[in-house]
Design an enzyme around this catalytic site. Structure first.
Site: not given
Ligand code: 3PG
Ligand code: MG
Length: 399
Positions: A36, A201, A357, A380
């Site tokens: 990142r 899931k 991820g 997300g």
């Molecule tokens: C992530 O890694 O999902 C983003 O950086 C956002 O972080 P968060 O899910 O803690 O809001």
């Molecule tokens: Mg997150």
């Protein structure tokens, strides 16, 4: 050329929201994965090369009660400077307040200031306007390059944009690339379009599958979530992962897919294990006839062929979630095979986007990252984009 590329940052202080939420080693605070950080370097370099300076703000982790050592962005300063070929990177131990303003003011062209973790203030996640306004005073122009956090309506990602006139708020290069590739899949889709959805899931992926039913030609379902579908259809899944309270949801999704003419592909066979462990005993079994005491931890050889042939005839590919427990050598063949199929399809002209991820970790681990069209920095955020939601971080710049 884009707004960011056309903008001349000479003599300007650019306030850049980045997503430096990178995994740190619990003991040493060493950076375990700097993807990142690397992804936003071109944005920072363009600002510095123009003769501007960059004030970077980010969150790290989810601190609950104010400042804490393990979530300090100071751990990133040295590596950031290295990634910027030795550029000066100063650090402000508070993202607002006197030190931050004084340092920002005396920042010279070509220099960088990294602010301390925004989430040390609860106002950040609350989207507090007064806090956002304080941050906005640090720079002349606002650049949002934090795609990974674009699904959060936080002070620094969305609310802050209103304190800059339209010509002084923009996406950075990473954000532009992320949005362009996501749009290529979602709106400029070349058919056939296959979505490969994996992970543990069903409950995490219901909304994305529902939205993809409106767009995809094929949906491949692998990973732990496949067994909830298998059981819903009456299969025997032994001790495999199953969300009992989602069996009906799984059936409904299958029914909807049929009505819409979308082909759902479930793994015909699985690599099964006698325990959830790297040294487990293994065997191959039809996914809907797994003996008691055994659990499916990867897709099997027939499923690999079945999924690969669908992927190889596709023109657009979205991949979110691994096919099995690829962290363990015995259960990585499925995910590796799918990565190879996505790479082959890309080589033959398909557009492929990998995000979320675990699937990103997999393409990196297996050496396919540069053989797919785009690897997203969003987890997300990417998921919510493909659920069809408007991302606040994107909307705020466009308004
Ligand atoms: C992530 O890694 O999902 C983003 O950086 C956002 O972080 P968060 O899910 O803690 O809001
Ligand atoms: Mg997150």
């Amino acid at each position: 050329m884009s707004k960011f590329s056309n903008y001349n940052f000479a003599g300007q202080k650019a306030l850049v929201r980045v997503d430096f939420n990178v995994p740190l080693d619990k003991q040493t605070a060493a950076i375990n994965d700097d993807n990142r950080m690397r992804a936003t370097i071109p944005t920072i370099k363009k600002i510095l090369n123009d003769g501007g300076s960059a004030i970077l703000m980010s969150h790290l982790g989810r601190p609950k009660d104010g400042p804490e050592e393990k979530s300090s962005l100071k751990h990133l300063v040295k590596h950031l400077s290295e990634l910027l070929n030795g550029a000066t990177v100063l650090f402000a131990s508070d993202c607002i307040g006197e030190q931050a303003y004084l340092t920002a003011n005396m920042l010279r062209p070509g220099e960088v200031l990294l602010l301390e973790n925004l989430r040390f203030y609860k106002e950040e996640e609350k989207g507090d306007a007064a806090f956002a306004e304080k941050l906005s005073k640090l720079g002349d122009v606002y650049v949002n390059d934090a795609f990974g956090t674009a699904h959060r309506a936080h002070a620094s990602t969305a609310v802050i944009a209103q304190f800059f006139p339209a010509e002084k708020r923009m996406f950075g290069l990473l954000m532009e690339a992320e949005v362009a590739s996501a749009e290529k899949v979602m709106h400029e889709t070349k058919k056939p379009f296959v979505a490969i959805i994996g992970g543990a899931k069903v409950s995490d992926k219901i909304l994305i599958i529902e939205n993809l039913l409106e767009r995809a030609t094929d949906i491949i379902i692998g990973g732990g979530m496949a067994y909830t579908f298998m059981k819903a259809e009456g299969g025997e899944i032994g001790n495999s992962l199953c969300e009992e309270d989602r069996l009906q949801t799984a059936l409904d999704l299958l029914k909807k897919a049929e009505a819409k003419g979308v082909c759902i592909h479930l793994p015909s066979d699985s690599i099964i294990a006698d325990k959830f462990a790297a040294d487990a005993g293994t065997s191959t079994s039809p996914s809907n006839n797994i003996p008691d005491g055994w659990l499916g931890l990867d897709i099997g050889p027939s499923a690999c062929d079945q999924f690969s042939s669908v992927i190889k005839k596709s023109k657009t590919i979205l991949w979110n979630g691994p096919m099995g427990v690829f962290e363990m050598a015995k259960f990585q063949h499925g995910t590796k095979t799918i990565a190879a199929a996505v790479a082959a399809a890309t080589d033959a002209g398909a557009f492929s986007l990998v995000g979320g991820g675990d699937s990103v970790a997999a393409v990196n681990q297996f050496g396919f990252a540069d053989k797919v069209s785009y690897v997203s920095t969003g987890g997300g955020a990417l998921l919510e984009y493909f659920e069809g939601k408007e991302l606040p971080g994107i909307a705020a710049i466009k308004e």
